[in-house]
Design an enzyme around this catalytic site. Structure first.
Site, PDB file in Angstrom:
ATOM      1  N   TRP A  84       1.018  -0.895  -0.089  1.00 56.13           N
ATOM      2  CA  TRP A  84      -0.339  -0.045  -0.188  1.00 56.13           C
ATOM      3  C   TRP A  84       0.658   1.443  -0.408  1.00 56.13           C
ATOM      4  CZ3 TRP A  84      -0.339   4.081   3.256  1.00 56.13           C
ATOM      5  CH2 TRP A  84      -1.910   4.993   3.547  1.00 56.13           C
ATOM      6  N   HIS A  85       2.235   0.806   0.857  1.00 61.91           N
ATOM      7  CA  HIS A  85       2.905   2.662   0.781  1.00 61.91           C
ATOM      8  C   HIS A  85       3.421   2.702  -0.513  1.00 61.91           C
ATOM      9  CE1 HIS A  85       2.690   1.655   4.865  1.00 61.91           C
ATOM     10  NE2 HIS A  85       2.460   2.943   5.376  1.00 61.91           N
ATOM     11  N   GLY A  86       4.282   1.897  -1.200  1.00 61.34           N
ATOM     12  CA  GLY A  86       3.978   2.259  -2.548  1.00 61.34           C
ATOM     13  C   GLY A  86       4.909   1.728  -3.538  1.00 61.34           C
ATOM     14  N   PHE A 132       2.486   7.916  -1.338  1.00 59.92           N
ATOM     15  CA  PHE A 132       1.241   7.295  -0.542  1.00 59.92           C
ATOM     16  C   PHE A 132      -0.212   7.516  -0.902  1.00 59.92           C
ATOM     17  CE2 PHE A 132       4.583   6.280   2.456  1.00 59.92           C
ATOM     18  CZ  PHE A 132       5.684   6.168   1.493  1.00 59.92           C
TER      19      PHE A 132
END
Lengths: 479, 301
Positions: free
Chosen positions: A325-327, A479
């Protein structure tokens, strides 16, 4: 528009005054003002992406109403999956398309079938991961009949786009935030002052701690092969404080700003670096995302209901998804995986829920030796994990850690900015003193005379001007 | 609401007063500077006939007072250790704004680093911070993206670490600042590497930075507009001369006659002539300065 920009310093008082003096008597008008202000706030970056938010909001609004009318389970499911498909489709395209395209090319090349990369020049819309999860929570809760869908379009648009938390959270649940748009807001002096205090502390975290740490963390990470192990460790430490100051600072400003408008947002950070184990850390770090994954992924997957194997599987899934999800980079997945590994011993020994209610040294000034060792060990694990989060790629991360593990870890670091170390010590002390509150300076000096409090706040502002680091974008915007 | 607004206004008023108090710190700091060269430029106290601009090659290898003696031109050295061509352009711009234009400017060239991204050459923000009481210095810091635009409105925004530890700047034992602005190396540093090295003589033009090319161009234009004779100086080093860069550089200037390249003096082949691989010791700097004086005299009979 950044919270630490002159644009926002002008924008906020204008919206505040119009909100409380012009639109105060009419709830619909007040909500409409929030929508307009939020769209201006967002459009300041790139107005083209406003259409995405509007489209996403309209889809979920319509699906919510359709779910209300629909009784047949299969059709309700179809509606739910439509919402999930649209929201994750946008997110997947804008955030992950190039990652998957690149990895497909690499995979085919590995098996001796070279293909032409077909990546696109895509700009990632700011905050897409945050508002996508917020709207998804609405549809899922309506589907599960935990929430009555709203027919008030303006309130719904305001809920999705509420400017203080639009681009970097906290990710609010519809069950908590949406009803606040139905009620008339009343101005409370104490809430507003509390909000200002939280904004001030958030700005301090961002401008003084995060931005100053960023200068050194960037310098060390970008030239990591030139530095000794001890300096690399310092670099990881600086990044540890940078990311905390940056993200929790943003959350503080968002929550404080919301209070000025009579809204209550959930706490997003609860002094995570004072955690006694990694499970506690994850209950205190980015709480709105952790609980989102818990409620909408971990529990639907079976949570802790099944056997040990299922618990382990589910834990790894949420940490890997959280990392992703962060990247769109393997470094984030590795970071998630490493945290899952940290979590594993606690899970297997059933010690993952040891510290669920109290904060460390709840009734004392200082932690005891055992607590201190636990905090230090958890902190060390976190620092090492952040190396993956910050590194450019996996080999950079491994080389960085290899550098830390070298003999030169025992040498004196080449980079040791004394002013920044002093600021960090000051910051840790204030955070420690305020660890029982919602934010560090919420109750600090609260019983002292107004002049004493004022002197402290002015002191923080002076520090902000004095140690104004090179302006850096908020990390979580990407993000 | 009324109470809230009153308290906000009280805070703002006190902040306003505290902000104004910052002026005293800002004003006081320049008085305690060790290196006052830039301050003199801004105060219009730099009315010289010959100015030396550049990085450490200019500061350490050229002695302004010697040029003055040998050529008769009233000379001063405004070179800063580790500075880049963008900073040199800033110095020249301010010099021309506040002072009488010099007749001659010597610009030392870092061969081959002048136009590329080189870590050891930077914009010397630290030289500007203590002088941020000057609006134009603060504006320059904003323009260089080093400071918030808020500092135009809040004096506190002009404060920096430099205002706390300005007294930390002490004379270097290796190359103290002389009265003429020069900083020749007067003692051997045992830690310095003094080995002659063969380096690549290739030069990649694509690595050049647009901002540095613009700065060089601006220096040329300002000198032309003010009838200043601009000379480019190439200093001896313990590395072989990069002729590829030299050829490239020739294309950026009007004529090769504007270039002074060090002589084939055997002194420059001795280790003892150098402080380190890029800088001369004072005795060899005197010889090099003498060569420059001869060059100036021959071009300005």
């Amino acid at each position: 528009m950044y919270f630490n920009s002159i644009d926002f310093a002008i924008f906020l008082p204008i919206v505040f005054l119009v909100y409380w003096f012009i639109t105060q008597k009419n709830l619909k008008l007040q909500n409409a003002l929030i929508v307009v202000a939020s769209y201006v706030f967002y459009g300041w970056w790139d107005w083209r992406f406003l259409s995405l938010i509007v489209f996403s909001s309209l889809v979920d609004y319509s699906i919510g109403l359709a779910l209300k009318k629909e009784e047949q389970q299969s059709k309700r499911k179809l509606l739910l999956w439509t919402s999930i498909g649209v929201n994750l489709g946008f997110l997947g395209f804008f955030k992950y398309y190039n990652f998957f395209a690149d990895n497909f090319v690499s995979a085919f090349s590995f098996f001796g079938q070279p293909i032409q990369p077909n990546t696109l020049d895509i700009i990632l819309p700011v905050g897409i991961s945050f508002y996508t999860f917020q709207t998804l929570s609405y549809t899922i809760d309506v589907y599960k009949r935990k929430l009555e869908p709203t027919s008030n379009l303006i309130s719904f648009l305001a809920f999705v786009s509420f400017f203080p938390q639009l681009v970097a959270g906290p990710i609010e649940r519809a069950t908590h935030l949406l009803p606040q748009f139905y009620k008339k807001r009343v101005f409370h002096y104490s809430l507003a002052v509390n909000g200002c205090r939280q904004i001030l502390w958030g700005l301090f975290k961002k401008i003084v701690i995060a931005d100053n740490c960023a200068e050194y963390a960037n310098m060390i990470f970008n030239n990591s092969s030139d530095y000794s192990g001890s300096t690399l460790f310092m670099g990881a430490l600086f990044f540890t404080f940078q990311i905390y100051g940056d993200f929790s600072g943003y959350s503080d400003i968002a929550i404080g700003t919301s209070r000025l408008f009579g809204f209550d947002l959930k706490q997003n950070f609860a002094f995570p670096y004072f955690s006694r184990d990694i499970a506690e850390f994850w209950r205190r770090w980015h709480i709105s995302l952790s609980t989102w994954f818990r409620d909408y992924l971990y529990i639907p997957l079976g949570g802790s209901q099944g056997g040990t194997l299922m618990k382990v599987r589910n834990t790894f899934i949420i940490f890997l998804v959280s990392g992703f999800w962060h990247g769109a980079n393997w470094t984030f997945i590795a970071w998630g995986f490493l945290n899952a590994l940290y979590f594993l011993p606690l899970l297997l020994t059933n010690k993952n829920r040891k510290h669920t209610t109290s904060v460390v040294a709840q009734h004392n000034y200082l932690p005891n030796i055992k607590e201190f060792i636990h905090i230090s060990f958890t902190f060390l694990l976190t620092v090492l994990a952040w190396v993956f989060f910050r590194a450019n790629n996996l080999s950079h991360a491994f080389n960085y850690l290899k550098g830390i593990a070298s003999k030169s870890i025992f040498s004196l670091p080449e980079v040791r900015p004394s002013y920044l170390i002093l600021l960090i010590v000051f910051f840790i002390c204030i955070e420690w003193m305020g660890r029982r509150s919602l934010f560090a300076i919420e109750n600090l000096l609260i019983k002292k005379h107004f002049s004493v409090k004022l002197a402290f706040y002015i002191f923080l502002i002076v520090l902000m001007f004095l140690f104004y680091g090179k302006e850096q974008a908020f990390i979580y915007f990407q993000f | 609401m009324k109470k809230f607004i009153v308290h906000i206004l009280i805070c703002a008023s006190i902040l306003f007063i505290v902000d104004k108090l910052a002026y005293f710190i800002l004003k006081e700091t320049p008085k305690h500077l060790y290196d006052t060269r830039l301050k003199k430029v801004l105060d219009g106290e730099m009315n010289k006939e010959l100015i030396i601009l550049g990085s450490s090659k200019g500061a350490g290898n050229i002695i302004a007072s010697q040029i003055e003696k040998e050529t008769g031109y009233d000379s001063y050295n405004l070179s800063y250790m580790g500075s880049n061509v963008i900073f040199h352009e800033f110095i020249l711009r301010k010099l021309l704004k506040h002072n009488k234009a010099p007749k001659i400017v010597l610009l030392t060239i870092d061969n081959p680093q002048t136009l590329i991204n080189e870590k050891s050459l930077s914009y010397r923000f630290d030289k500007l911070y203590p002088l941020s009481v000057y609006n134009e210095v603060n504006d320059e810091l904003i323009a260089q993206n080093d400071r918030s635009i808020l500092s135009q409105f809040f004096l506190m925004g002009r404060l920096s670490k430099a205002h706390i530890n300005y007294s930390n700047e002490k004379p270097s034992k290796d190359n103290p600042l002389l009265e003429d602005g020069s900083m020749p190396f007067i003692r051997v540093n045992p830690k310095s590497k003094r080995e002659f090295v063969e380096r690549s003589i290739l030069y990649d033009k694509t690595l050049e930075m647009e901002s540095k090319l613009e700065a060089l161009n601006s220096i040329q234009n300002q000198c032309e507009a003010n009838n200043i004779q601009l000379y480019y100086v190439f200093s001896p080093k313990m590395f072989n001369f990069n002729s590829a860069f030299y050829k490239r550089f020739l294309k950026l200037i009007n004529s090769e006659k504007e270039i002074f390249k060090y002589d084939n003096n055997s002194l420059y082949t001795l280790k003892t002539s150098y402080f380190d691989q890029s800088h001369l010791m004072i005795h060899s700097a005197k010889v090099f300065t003498k060569e420059i004086s001869e060059f100036i005299k021959s071009h300005n009979p």
